[in-house]
Design a protein around this motif. Sequence first.
Motif, PDB file in Angstrom:
ATOM      1  N   TYR A 263      11.974  -0.534 -10.242  1.00 17.11           N
ATOM      2  CA  TYR A 263      12.339  -0.326 -11.649  1.00 17.11           C
ATOM      3  C   TYR A 263      11.689   0.926 -12.217  1.00 17.11           C
ATOM      4  CZ  TYR A 263      12.034  -0.967 -16.725  1.00 17.11           C
ATOM      5  OH  TYR A 263      12.056  -0.778 -18.079  1.00 17.11           O
ATOM      6  N   SER A 264      10.476   1.238 -11.814  1.00 18.85           N
ATOM      7  CA  SER A 264       9.728   2.352 -12.399  1.00 18.85           C
ATOM      8  C   SER A 264      10.415   3.694 -12.200  1.00 18.85           C
ATOM      9  CB  SER A 264       8.308   2.408 -11.819  1.00 18.85           C
ATOM     10  OG  SER A 264       8.353   2.640 -10.423  1.00 18.85           O
ATOM     11  N   GLU A 265      11.267   3.833 -11.174  1.00 17.15           N
ATOM     12  CA  GLU A 265      11.924   5.115 -10.916  1.00 17.15           C
ATOM     13  C   GLU A 265      13.377   5.140 -11.392  1.00 17.15           C
ATOM     14  OE1 GLU A 265      11.670   5.746  -6.700  1.00 17.15           O
ATOM     15  OE2 GLU A 265      12.887   3.997  -6.211  1.00 17.15           O
TER      16      GLU A 265
ATOM     17  N   TYR B 268       0.825  -1.205   0.000  1.00 16.31           N
ATOM     18  CA  TYR B 268       0.000   0.000   0.000  1.00 16.31           C
ATOM     19  C   TYR B 268       0.863   1.261   0.000  1.00 16.31           C
ATOM     20  CZ  TYR B 268      -4.280  -2.679   0.784  1.00 16.31           C
ATOM     21  OH  TYR B 268      -5.347  -3.550   0.640  1.00 16.31           O
ATOM     22  N   LYS B 269       2.143   1.129  -0.395  1.00 19.13           N
ATOM     23  CA  LYS B 269       3.054   2.257  -0.445  1.00 19.13           C
ATOM     24  C   LYS B 269       3.391   2.582  -1.901  1.00 19.13           C
ATOM     25  CE  LYS B 269       3.568   2.645   4.054  1.00 19.13           C
ATOM     26  NZ  LYS B 269       3.040   3.803   4.795  1.00 19.13           N
ATOM     27  N   GLU B 270       3.152   3.830  -2.292  1.00 18.76           N
ATOM     28  CA  GLU B 270       3.372   4.219  -3.682  1.00 18.76           C
ATOM     29  C   GLU B 270       4.832   4.082  -4.088  1.00 18.76           C
ATOM     30  OE1 GLU B 270       1.899   7.758  -6.731  1.00 18.76           O
ATOM     31  OE2 GLU B 270       1.863   8.092  -4.566  1.00 18.76           O
ATOM     32  N   GLY B 271       5.741   4.309  -3.137  1.00 20.15           N
ATOM     33  CA  GLY B 271       7.156   4.193  -3.455  1.00 20.15           C
ATOM     34  C   GLY B 271       7.588   2.788  -3.778  1.00 20.15           C
ATOM     35  N   LEU B 272       6.780   1.795  -3.404  1.00 26.88           N
ATOM     36  CA  LEU B 272       7.113   0.402  -3.678  1.00 26.88           C
ATOM     37  C   LEU B 272       6.359  -0.165  -4.872  1.00 26.88           C
ATOM     38  CD1 LEU B 272       7.245  -1.145  -0.089  1.00 26.88           C
ATOM     39  CD2 LEU B 272       9.170  -0.668  -1.594  1.00 26.88           C
ATOM     40  N   SER B 273       5.149   0.281  -5.100  1.00 22.47           N
ATOM     41  CA  SER B 273       4.342  -0.354  -6.146  1.00 22.47           C
ATOM     42  C   SER B 273       3.635   0.630  -7.066  1.00 22.47           C
ATOM     43  CB  SER B 273       3.291  -1.282  -5.499  1.00 22.47           C
ATOM     44  OG  SER B 273       2.533  -0.594  -4.513  1.00 22.47           O
TER      45      SER B 273
ATOM     46  N   VAL C 122      16.688   6.214  -6.213  1.00 22.21           N
ATOM     47  CA  VAL C 122      15.650   6.138  -5.185  1.00 22.21           C
ATOM     48  C   VAL C 122      15.127   7.537  -4.884  1.00 22.21           C
ATOM     49  CG1 VAL C 122      15.131   5.540  -2.791  1.00 22.21           C
ATOM     50  CG2 VAL C 122      16.606   4.052  -4.165  1.00 22.21           C
ATOM     51  N   SER C 123      13.849   7.752  -5.170  1.00 23.37           N
ATOM     52  CA  SER C 123      13.141   9.018  -4.885  1.00 23.37           C
ATOM     53  C   SER C 123      14.043  10.245  -4.984  1.00 23.37           C
ATOM     54  CB  SER C 123      12.500   8.972  -3.491  1.00 23.37           C
ATOM     55  OG  SER C 123      13.481   8.692  -2.502  1.00 23.37           O
TER      56      SER C 123
END
Length: 466
Positions: free
Chosen positions: A445-447, A44-49, A410-411
């Motif tokens: 991968y998305s970031e 439920y964390k946007e940074g992970l999924s 990472v972010s």
Amino acid sequence: MVSKTVVGIQIGAPSFVDEGVEACLDTLQERACVNTLLAMVYSYKEGLSGRAWPPVDHGRKERSPKFHGGYYAVPHPEYYRGTLLRDKVNSLRAPDVGDFDLLGSVIPAARKRGIRTIAFLADQIHEEMHEFLEMAEWDQRGKRLPQVCFNNPHFKAYVQAMVEDCVRSYEIDGLLWRSERWGPMSNALSLSRGRGVVKDTETACFCPHCLAKGKEQGINVDRVAEGYRVLESFVAAARAGQRPSDGYYVTFWRLLLRYPETVAWDMFWYDGLREIYKTVFAQAKGIKPDLQVGWALPATISFNPLYRAAVSVRELAEYSDFVKIIAYHTDGGPRCAKYVDALHSTWLQDLSRDEVLEFEYRVMGYTEGGYDEIRAAGLSAEYVYRETKTWVAGARGTRLQIWPGIDIDVSPGENDPPRSREGVRDAVSAALRAGAPGVVLSRMYSEMTLGHLSGAGDALRQLGLA
């Protein structure tokens, strides 16, 4: 392709939806020699999924609607009959990617290429669902916090159901459980929050399940509560610059000696986490004995001596096939500086900030640059090497494999350390030279920009592993 060396990457469903399964796998193999997917199945964390924003050089370029998260495969109701979610199983499914089944869509395509798929699950809940609030930790005031309680029987039943569903329903090659959290002592000291005043420490857990279990173990829970109230008052005064007459360090130790129950409660929390590890391990292995099962540990392992003291590598080896440690070189610099700020704001405030940083280096077993340098430039590949070597040495003689997490974009923020393809190459190389049997390209991968991702492939080819 890499054969024995594990080259894993954390990846969520949106990447496969946006780029296509086959095209995405092409990119991962060609640029980074990936042979293991750590597919984010439950988060439920946007940074992970979620999707990256601002966008990078692949994936969707427009901003997604409001992120929700959840279960990115198909949940099967028969496994959840003994849980609070038995009548709401379909609500677990993440709405962010429509009907896309992450495991059902990716596993067959990955297997044709010799790529393994490890299901990645996180210990998270959605605050808007009443059933999840019944599994939450409580602070001393009875407030429900946005994280699960490891001693809550409803959470344990939910974990077992989700693990059984995932292992029986899909031909996964492994299971990774993530709990990047820490005990009440570190929360009371707000060690992850840098300097300044902290309004709510979120010290937990004081729910009825924890209090009852603590009493059964002979812990005086009233003394625990009193001790943590005193500790929180000490921290609040320290962060406001109110120096005790005997100084911060002596006063902190006086508090621990006066209330040893606070330390017992800290280990009680970690024992609850270990019980979850053992439950997941036994559940998965009972269904598929050859399945690899492991854990994702938080970045605090490198910076927080209290967390490190509570975690024994030898003990982890008894119920783990592998652990992913976070050995972030770029993002690690600002994170380390943040911990130094926190220590310097509380029980080590008698020292200068530079002395606190030196203390950190000495007790945690590595040496890097000065405070301003690590904030601006991050940590070096030498940090990755030494941290990996420490964990590999601790696991020697056991079956436990150490997979360092290597950070790639990472972010990123405006004032973050510079990121580069060469930096990724050197970090991956350092981890493997230190004896790690594999690495995990992180956070998602998305970031990651494709050029920086390619640094992993550069390292593997340079070492003759690809």
